[in-house]
Design a protein around this motif. Structure first.
Motif, PDB file in Angstrom:
ATOM      1  N   LEU A  60      63.914  47.496  36.522  1.00  0.00           N
ATOM      2  CA  LEU A  60      63.821  46.921  37.857  1.00  0.00           C
ATOM      3  C   LEU A  60      62.559  47.396  38.563  1.00  0.00           C
ATOM      4  N   ARG A  61      62.207  46.685  39.608  1.00  0.00           N
ATOM      5  CA  ARG A  61      61.194  47.169  40.555  1.00  0.00           C
ATOM      6  C   ARG A  61      61.953  48.019  41.577  1.00  0.00           C
ATOM      7  N   VAL A  62      61.783  49.330  41.501  1.00  0.00           N
ATOM      8  CA  VAL A  62      62.592  50.262  42.285  1.00  0.00           C
ATOM      9  C   VAL A  62      61.793  50.797  43.467  1.00  0.00           C
ATOM     10  N   VAL A  63      62.396  50.749  44.638  1.00  0.00           N
ATOM     11  CA  VAL A  63      61.758  51.202  45.869  1.00  0.00           C
ATOM     12  C   VAL A  63      62.660  52.227  46.538  1.00  0.00           C
ATOM     13  N   VAL A  64      62.086  53.367  46.912  1.00  0.00           N
ATOM     14  CA  VAL A  64      62.800  54.378  47.694  1.00  0.00           C
ATOM     15  C   VAL A  64      61.985  54.635  48.962  1.00  0.00           C
ATOM     16  N   TYR A  65      62.650  55.101  50.008  1.00  0.00           N
ATOM     17  CA  TYR A  65      61.913  55.455  51.230  1.00  0.00           C
ATOM     18  C   TYR A  65      62.639  56.559  51.968  1.00  0.00           C
ATOM     19  N   ASP A  66      61.855  57.304  52.753  1.00  0.00           N
ATOM     20  CA  ASP A  66      62.439  58.316  53.626  1.00  0.00           C
ATOM     21  C   ASP A  66      62.843  57.641  54.925  1.00  0.00           C
ATOM     22  N   THR A  67      64.123  57.706  55.247  1.00  0.00           N
ATOM     23  CA  THR A  67      64.588  57.098  56.480  1.00  0.00           C
ATOM     24  C   THR A  67      64.056  57.880  57.680  1.00  0.00           C
ATOM     25  N   ARG A  68      64.120  57.272  58.837  1.00  0.00           N
ATOM     26  CA  ARG A  68      63.486  57.849  60.027  1.00  0.00           C
ATOM     27  C   ARG A  68      63.939  59.286  60.284  1.00  0.00           C
ATOM     28  N   GLY A  69      62.949  60.134  60.549  1.00  0.00           N
ATOM     29  CA  GLY A  69      63.209  61.529  60.863  1.00  0.00           C
ATOM     30  C   GLY A  69      63.360  62.426  59.653  1.00  0.00           C
ATOM     31  N   GLN A  70      63.325  61.871  58.452  1.00  0.00           N
ATOM     32  CA  GLN A  70      63.569  62.645  57.248  1.00  0.00           C
ATOM     33  C   GLN A  70      62.333  62.663  56.347  1.00  0.00           C
ATOM     34  N   GLY A  71      62.125  63.783  55.664  1.00  0.00           N
ATOM     35  CA  GLY A  71      61.074  63.870  54.654  1.00  0.00           C
ATOM     36  C   GLY A  71      59.704  63.500  55.171  1.00  0.00           C
ATOM     37  N   LEU A  72      59.122  62.473  54.571  1.00  0.00           N
ATOM     38  CA  LEU A  72      57.773  62.020  54.896  1.00  0.00           C
ATOM     39  C   LEU A  72      57.750  61.007  56.027  1.00  0.00           C
ATOM     40  N   SER A  73      58.882  60.810  56.711  1.00  0.00           N
ATOM     41  CA  SER A  73      58.957  59.859  57.833  1.00  0.00           C
ATOM     42  C   SER A  73      59.391  60.569  59.115  1.00  0.00           C
ATOM     43  N   PRO A  74      58.636  61.596  59.560  1.00  0.00           N
ATOM     44  CA  PRO A  74      59.061  62.352  60.748  1.00  0.00           C
ATOM     45  C   PRO A  74      58.933  61.522  62.022  1.00  0.00           C
ATOM     46  N   THR A  75      59.761  61.825  62.985  1.00  0.00           N
ATOM     47  CA  THR A  75      59.678  61.211  64.304  1.00  0.00           C
ATOM     48  C   THR A  75      60.394  62.113  65.296  1.00  0.00           C
ATOM     49  N   ASP A  76      59.889  62.126  66.533  1.00  0.00           N
ATOM     50  CA  ASP A  76      60.554  62.884  67.591  1.00  0.00           C
ATOM     51  C   ASP A  76      61.434  61.975  68.445  1.00  0.00           C
ATOM     52  N   ALA A  77      61.800  60.816  67.902  1.00  0.00           N
ATOM     53  CA  ALA A  77      62.640  59.866  68.630  1.00  0.00           C
ATOM     54  C   ALA A  77      63.973  60.517  69.010  1.00  0.00           C
ATOM     55  N   PRO A  78      64.551  60.126  70.143  1.00  0.00           N
ATOM     56  CA  PRO A  78      65.802  60.738  70.609  1.00  0.00           C
ATOM     57  C   PRO A  78      67.005  60.229  69.815  1.00  0.00           C
ATOM     58  N   ASP A  79      68.157  60.821  70.092  1.00  0.00           N
ATOM     59  CA  ASP A  79      69.379  60.453  69.391  1.00  0.00           C
ATOM     60  C   ASP A  79      69.640  58.949  69.437  1.00  0.00           C
ATOM     61  N   SER A  80      69.398  58.329  70.604  1.00  0.00           N
ATOM     62  CA  SER A  80      69.711  56.906  70.759  1.00  0.00           C
ATOM     63  C   SER A  80      68.919  56.029  69.798  1.00  0.00           C
ATOM     64  N   ALA A  81      67.759  56.503  69.348  1.00  0.00           N
ATOM     65  CA  ALA A  81      66.939  55.736  68.415  1.00  0.00           C
ATOM     66  C   ALA A  81      67.484  55.774  66.995  1.00  0.00           C
ATOM     67  N   PHE A  82      68.567  56.536  66.770  1.00  0.00           N
ATOM     68  CA  PHE A  82      69.180  56.630  65.456  1.00  0.00           C
ATOM     69  C   PHE A  82      70.479  55.833  65.373  1.00  0.00           C
ATOM     70  N   ALA A  83      70.750  55.027  66.381  1.00  0.00           N
ATOM     71  CA  ALA A  83      71.921  54.155  66.329  1.00  0.00           C
ATOM     72  C   ALA A  83      71.756  53.154  65.183  1.00  0.00           C
ATOM     73  N   LEU A  84      72.866  52.718  64.636  1.00  0.00           N
ATOM     74  CA  LEU A  84      72.845  51.896  63.435  1.00  0.00           C
ATOM     75  C   LEU A  84      71.966  50.648  63.528  1.00  0.00           C
ATOM     76  N   PRO A  85      71.917  49.926  64.641  1.00  0.00           N
ATOM     77  CA  PRO A  85      71.030  48.761  64.676  1.00  0.00           C
ATOM     78  C   PRO A  85      69.563  49.103  64.416  1.00  0.00           C
ATOM     79  N   HIS A  86      69.090  50.263  64.880  1.00  0.00           N
ATOM     80  CA  HIS A  86      67.711  50.673  64.611  1.00  0.00           C
ATOM     81  C   HIS A  86      67.524  51.014  63.132  1.00  0.00           C
ATOM     82  N   LEU A  87      68.509  51.670  62.542  1.00  0.00           N
ATOM     83  CA  LEU A  87      68.416  52.027  61.132  1.00  0.00           C
ATOM     84  C   LEU A  87      68.433  50.776  60.259  1.00  0.00           C
TER      85      LEU A  87
END
Length: 283
Positions: free
Chosen positions: A59-86
């Motif tokens: 397969l063509r396999v794609v992985v990514y670091d979700t927001r705030g984790q690993g290589l995808s840092p962010t200082d976004a607040p808790d509200s930015a981690f609600a499921l619709p944003h994810l």
């Protein structure tokens, strides 16, 4: 499946999600069916690598670091981690991977929870070819099941509800003010950063579970030795899915690391079965 890929074959890029930059890595044949793997807490894309490396031969396999984790840092607040944003982040990755065709998705832990959010969006079948869910239920489906069980209790229903409550008893600590200080002692940055997934979605002002139906073909990998997810939480999705199968594996929560061959085989089987059913014009 070749279990010995070249680590140098991974190709990295950045995709703009819902207001955040996401580190995305890809391996495998660019002409093969595409599969996006979504990690959970407290992990990064690396938790998927043992499985991804086995799938990359087919397969063509794609992985990514979700927001705030690993290589995808962010200082976004808790509200930015609600499921619709994810879910919007995941859709952005899917659009980047293949804007013209549906893409296969597999998620583990919170990666599965957020993928469920995307899978149940209107028009999801236009963007998502299939979904493999591992150790992460749909929170609205579980909420609807819990309410129904409390309104019309049966011995089996109450037992299932109590069992899942016991399995989820760690959650109040993770949303408490104590959790960041305690987890910092462990020196795990992603573990502390990822607490925003819990705070953004658990213990928010009460609302009724949303009706969340999907026509995307779903495979639930039920890990029989996973202490966090009980069978009843998986069964809760059955009324909301037009095409759902469940495959049991005698494995624990970290099966991605401990038994990558078994997980890869199950994921590839689901992807291959769905691909075989797709009209030739969609391939």
């Amino acid at each position: 499946m070749d279990p010995r890929p070249d680590p140098g074959a991974w190709r990295r890029r950045t995709v703009r999600g819902d207001g955040v930059d996401l580190a995305v890595l890809e391996a495998g044949d660019p002409e093969a069916p595409a599969l996006v793997l979504v990690h959970g807490w407290p992990d990064t894309h690396r938790v998927w690598l043992p499985v991804a490396q086995r799938l990359a031969a087919d397969l063509r396999v794609v992985v990514y670091d979700t927001r705030g984790q690993g290589l995808s840092p962010t200082d976004a607040p808790d509200s930015a981690f609600a499921l619709p944003h994810l879910a919007a982040d995941l859709m952005a990755v899917l659009d980047d991977v293949d804007p013209a065709h549906p893409v296969h998705v597999a998620g583990h832990d919170w990666g599965s929870v957020q993928a469920w959010e995307a899978v149940c969006e209107p028009g999801a079948t236009d963007r998502i070819a299939s979904f493999t869910s591992i150790s992460g239920p749909n929170l609205d489906h579980v909420g609807a099941w819990a309410r129904s069980t409390l309104r019309h209790p049966t011995p089996a229903g109450v037992a299932g509800l109590l069992g899942q409550a016991v399995s989820s008893s760690y959650v109040p600590f993770l949303v408490s003010p104590l959790a960041p200080a305690v987890l910092r002692v462990l020196g795990h940055r992603d573990m502390v950063s990822g607490l925003r997934y819990y705070r953004g979605n658990v213990g928010r002002p009460a609302r009724g579970p949303r009706p969340r139906r999907t026509s995307v073909p779903v495979l639930q990998l039920a890990l029989d030795r996973d202490p966090a997810i009980r069978e009843a939480a998986l069964v809760a999705s059955e009324p909301w899915c037009d095409d759902l199968r469940r495959h049991h594996l005698p494995l624990g929560h970290w099966a991605l690391r401990t038994d990558p061959d078994a997980v890869a085989e199950a994921v590839l089987g689901h992807v291959s079965a769905v691909e075989a059913r797709r009209p030739a014009t969609d391939a």
